[in-house]
Design an enzyme around this catalytic site. Sequence first.
Site, short mmCIF file in Angstrom:
data_model
loop_
_atom_site.label_atom_id
_atom_site.label_comp_id
_atom_site.label_asym_id
_atom_site.label_seq_id
_atom_site.Cartn_x
_atom_site.Cartn_y
_atom_site.Cartn_z
N GLY A 147 64.94 103.08 -26.99
CA GLY A 147 65.55 103.80 -25.88
C GLY A 147 66.48 102.90 -25.09
N CYS A 148 67.34 103.53 -24.29
CA CYS A 148 68.34 102.77 -23.54
C CYS A 148 67.72 101.90 -22.45
CB CYS A 148 69.40 103.71 -22.96
SG CYS A 148 68.72 105.10 -22.02
N TYR A 149 66.85 102.48 -21.64
CA TYR A 149 66.17 101.67 -20.61
C TYR A 149 65.34 100.57 -21.25
CZ TYR A 149 67.14 104.72 -16.55
OH TYR A 149 67.73 105.41 -15.53
N ALA A 150 64.68 100.92 -22.36
CA ALA A 150 63.84 99.93 -23.04
C ALA A 150 64.68 98.76 -23.55
CB ALA A 150 63.09 100.59 -24.19
N ALA A 152 67.62 97.54 -22.40
CA ALA A 152 68.05 96.67 -21.30
C ALA A 152 66.88 95.87 -20.75
CB ALA A 152 68.70 97.51 -20.20
#
Length: 343
Positions: A147-150, A152
């Site tokens: 995932g994107c948040y994961a 970063a």
Amino acid sequence: MNAAITGVTGYAGMQLYALLQEHPEVETINVYQHDLDDAIPLVDLNPRLNLPHPQLAYPYDSQEIMANNDLIFLATPAGVAINLAEPFLKAHFPVIDLSGDFRLKDPAEYEKWYHLSPAKETDLQNAYYGLADIYENPGASYIANPGCYATATLLGLAPAVMGDLIEPDSIVVDAKSGLSGAGKSLSSSSHFSRSNENLQIYKANQHKHIPEILAELSKWNPKVQHLQFMTTLVPIDRGIMATIYAKVKPGIDEMAILNYYHDLYDEDPFVQICDDYLPDIKSVIGTNNCKIGLTFNPVTGYLTIDSVIDNMLKGAAGQAIQNMNQLLNYPVTAGLELTALAF
């Protein structure tokens, strides 16, 4: 090679299609869609796609996909890939899944966080979590794109957690994302009059990327059992800034921390450590890069980590291309030599 995509109408799917158009190893991109009974012009399905020549979108058929392609990207919402994966898993056909359906290994965890019925546990165990800047694919054909948040957060924390530099119970993440992270479906929070000139905390302590992040952190250091993670919607089109705070262990100084980060990332073409400044979101928009800045407060003993990515590229389509390059032994930067947008 021939690449298939399903889910090309979403933001990540559109970005992925654009990247594949420029990839030097991709000859043909075939698009498949579930709600089609007959082939239609792709521009009728999605008028925003940049097409150098007319192309058709085809009804979804797993056997046809495997017969005419070398790999498929699933750029579908949560809950869809679960129903698509079985034929590909049985045939060991290469899949890069941009959804969250196969990121978690525990079916109960998936059901808890996604509020959907999970895939079979044996199928989950056969999926590989493709955090491409940290892991090398061990030969798995089914790749769960992070995932994107994961992405970063994990890239920002990896050296500190792997090196046991921080107190394992002190991690606090304040993550902010542009509106594209919410997807194309309209909601009250993404409506212009609500999102413009506004900041909105959402999914407080409930974001579905939390268990994904924690699973990897505890793998790197079993002493990490929890973290505080909050998400804020900001009125920009794209980009994520994960601002991470953690208490540094006694005897660890700023230079030692910086050295750990350089040791892990200096050979990585997509992760840059910013020695003397904290990067902003615009410095990575339009690229597959993650920029990381660090600052240590000797008074409080806290390390602040500033990790920024383009959520549609590094956080989705760009990392999917990285995973394809790994899987098929293409050069790591193939199709990803992108330049940040000028502002």
